[in-house]
Write a protein that holds these residues in place. Structure first.
Motif, PDB file in Angstrom:
ATOM      1  N   ILE A 173      -4.531 -25.361  -2.029  1.00 27.91           N
ATOM      2  CA  ILE A 173      -4.088 -24.217  -2.810  1.00 27.91           C
ATOM      3  C   ILE A 173      -2.733 -24.306  -3.537  1.00 27.91           C
ATOM      4  N   LYS A 174      -2.082 -23.808  -4.523  1.00 25.11           N
ATOM      5  CA  LYS A 174      -0.986 -24.012  -5.151  1.00 25.11           C
ATOM      6  C   LYS A 174       0.354 -23.652  -4.402  1.00 25.11           C
ATOM      7  N   ALA A 175       1.261 -24.470  -4.482  1.00 22.83           N
ATOM      8  CA  ALA A 175       2.428 -24.291  -3.810  1.00 22.83           C
ATOM      9  C   ALA A 175       2.879 -22.995  -4.161  1.00 22.83           C
ATOM     10  N   SER A 176       2.970 -22.332  -5.330  1.00 23.62           N
ATOM     11  CA  SER A 176       3.494 -21.066  -5.662  1.00 23.62           C
ATOM     12  C   SER A 176       2.650 -19.863  -4.770  1.00 23.62           C
ATOM     13  N   THR A 177       1.610 -20.114  -4.409  1.00 22.72           N
ATOM     14  CA  THR A 177       0.558 -19.278  -3.453  1.00 22.72           C
ATOM     15  C   THR A 177       1.305 -19.137  -2.061  1.00 22.72           C
ATOM     16  N   VAL A 178       1.541 -20.346  -1.680  1.00 24.38           N
ATOM     17  CA  VAL A 178       2.379 -20.656  -0.332  1.00 24.38           C
ATOM     18  C   VAL A 178       3.659 -19.799  -0.560  1.00 24.38           C
ATOM     19  N   ARG A 179       4.574 -19.781  -1.442  1.00 20.66           N
ATOM     20  CA  ARG A 179       5.774 -19.427  -1.734  1.00 20.66           C
ATOM     21  C   ARG A 179       5.788 -17.665  -1.637  1.00 20.66           C
ATOM     22  N   HIS A 180       4.654 -17.183  -2.342  1.00 17.88           N
ATOM     23  CA  HIS A 180       4.193 -15.694  -2.440  1.00 17.88           C
ATOM     24  C   HIS A 180       4.039 -15.354  -1.016  1.00 17.88           C
ATOM     25  N   GLN A 181       3.255 -16.190  -0.239  1.00 12.45           N
ATOM     26  CA  GLN A 181       2.880 -15.671   1.121  1.00 12.45           C
ATOM     27  C   GLN A 181       4.029 -15.495   2.058  1.00 12.45           C
ATOM     28  N   LYS A 182       4.924 -16.482   1.692  1.00 10.97           N
ATOM     29  CA  LYS A 182       6.366 -16.582   2.571  1.00 10.97           C
ATOM     30  C   LYS A 182       7.164 -15.357   2.204  1.00 10.97           C
ATOM     31  N   PHE A 183       7.263 -15.066   0.862  1.00 13.74           N
ATOM     32  CA  PHE A 183       7.956 -13.956   0.655  1.00 13.74           C
ATOM     33  C   PHE A 183       7.140 -12.514   0.971  1.00 13.74           C
ATOM     34  N   THR A 184       5.807 -12.481   1.156  1.00 13.32           N
ATOM     35  CA  THR A 184       5.272 -11.414   1.805  1.00 13.32           C
ATOM     36  C   THR A 184       5.498 -11.163   3.162  1.00 13.32           C
ATOM     37  N   PHE A 185       5.524 -12.312   4.027  1.00 12.23           N
ATOM     38  CA  PHE A 185       6.096 -12.587   5.373  1.00 12.23           C
ATOM     39  C   PHE A 185       7.429 -11.909   5.546  1.00 12.23           C
ATOM     40  N   ARG A 186       8.030 -12.243   4.605  1.00 14.16           N
ATOM     41  CA  ARG A 186       9.557 -11.839   4.790  1.00 14.16           C
ATOM     42  C   ARG A 186       9.886 -10.204   4.496  1.00 14.16           C
ATOM     43  N   GLU A 187       9.198 -10.066   3.452  1.00 17.04           N
ATOM     44  CA  GLU A 187       9.162  -8.402   3.181  1.00 17.04           C
ATOM     45  C   GLU A 187       8.623  -7.346   4.259  1.00 17.04           C
ATOM     46  N   LYS A 188       7.761  -7.918   5.072  1.00 15.66           N
ATOM     47  CA  LYS A 188       7.036  -7.313   6.050  1.00 15.66           C
ATOM     48  C   LYS A 188       8.037  -7.283   7.379  1.00 15.66           C
ATOM     49  N   ALA A 189       8.775  -8.623   7.318  1.00 11.28           N
ATOM     50  CA  ALA A 189       9.791  -8.299   8.474  1.00 11.28           C
ATOM     51  C   ALA A 189      11.039  -7.568   8.384  1.00 11.28           C
ATOM     52  N   LYS A 190      11.237  -7.509   7.048  1.00 11.15           N
ATOM     53  CA  LYS A 190      12.398  -6.426   6.558  1.00 11.15           C
ATOM     54  C   LYS A 190      11.932  -5.006   6.779  1.00 11.15           C
ATOM     55  N   GLN A 191      10.430  -4.592   6.399  1.00 18.92           N
ATOM     56  CA  GLN A 191       9.928  -3.255   6.679  1.00 18.92           C
ATOM     57  C   GLN A 191       9.989  -2.841   8.119  1.00 18.92           C
ATOM     58  N   ALA A 192       9.557  -3.931   8.915  1.00 18.76           N
ATOM     59  CA  ALA A 192       9.585  -3.809  10.377  1.00 18.76           C
ATOM     60  C   ALA A 192      11.127  -3.449  10.797  1.00 18.76           C
ATOM     61  N   LYS A 193      11.977  -3.981  10.334  1.00 10.67           N
ATOM     62  CA  LYS A 193      13.256  -3.934  11.082  1.00 10.67           C
ATOM     63  C   LYS A 193      13.719  -2.366  10.658  1.00 10.67           C
TER      64      LYS A 193
END
Length: 250
Positions: A103-123
């Motif tokens: 896949i594209k590196a940009s797709t990986v970065r987007h998923q990493k961003f999604t994980f981080r935002e979900k972590a903020k939401q959980a906090k």
């Protein structure tokens, strides 16, 4: 293990400190490492907390593996997300992960961003929850809902049970609580959940029981032990080998 009673660090580490027993306890198998002792592992000796860490790594392939594959109803990661998290945990770069997955590196970065935002939401969610119910959920009343088992296989209204309901069901369905003796197996799903939750307490986490041991323990509770055993497995309270030779508490 009831994740609701653990801190984030205890869930992440895979072990907790039991103040009543003065011991570090493995979340996954229940092994205890009492204070004041040293534990030989390989050619080294470890104090209790370090021994618990080594135990998690050696016997359970590390806490990450247990977390990513366990958690039952709390684990909402997709297979793709689990694969990505595993690669992130290995310390691979975005480009390396993209190459491995095609896949594209940009797709990986987007998923990493999604994980981080979900972590903020959980906090944020946790902060609001603790403000309302207390850090350990101690601001509870008899009308509060009983905790749902982590290994529950069916998530529906059968698990919406208040503390008062649970006490009432226990009194009506069991002849005695010590020793545990069931009058009859209830037909209603909600009552089944309460009954099975209580029966499951007879088994120790981390111990494997032979078929004969399981049969003996359950037959003391109810004459139709095979039905009781089947529902314990079906509802996710216990696991078993395919041939039914061994059983264990989940």
């Amino acid at each position: 293990m009831d994740y609701g009673t653990l801190t984030i660090d205890e869930i992440r580490n895979g072990y907790r400190y039991d103040e009543s027993e003065k011991a570090h306890v493995c979340n996954y198998c229940g092994r205890r490492f009492p204070a004041g002792q040293v534990f030989p592992m390989g050619d080294r000796y470890f104090e209790p907390e370090f021994a618990a860490r080594e135990h998690i790594a050696a016997e359970h392939d590390g806490s990450f593996c247990k977390l990513i594959e366990g958690g039952a109803k709390y684990n909402t990661f997709t297979d793709t997300q689990k694969e990505l998290l595993g690669l992130f945990a290995q310390g691979l770069s975005d480009n390396e992960i993209a190459s491995k997955l095609g896949i594209k590196a940009s797709t990986v970065r987007h998923q990493k961003f999604t994980f981080r935002e979900k972590a903020k939401q959980a906090k944020y969610y946790l902060a609001v929850y603790e403000e309302v119910f207390g850090e350990d959920g101690s601001r509870r009343k008899a009308e509060d809902i009983v905790d749902i088992p982590n290994t529950a296989t069916m998530m529906d209204d059968r698990y919406v049970i208040t503390e008062k309901e649970r006490e009432r069901i226990l009194k009506s369905e069991f002849e005695t609580m010590e020793p545990l003796r069931l009058r009859h197996y209830p037909l209603k799903a909600k009552r089944q959940v309460v009954v099975l939750s209580e029966v499951a307490k007879l088994f120790d986490l981390g111990r494997t029981y032979s078929e004969s041991e399981t049969r003996e323990m359950l037959s003391a509770v109810y004459e139709d032990y095979s039905m009781l055993r089947r529902y314990l497995v079906d509802y996710g309270f216990m696991g078993r080998k395919k041939d039914g030779s061994e059983y264990w508490l989940k």
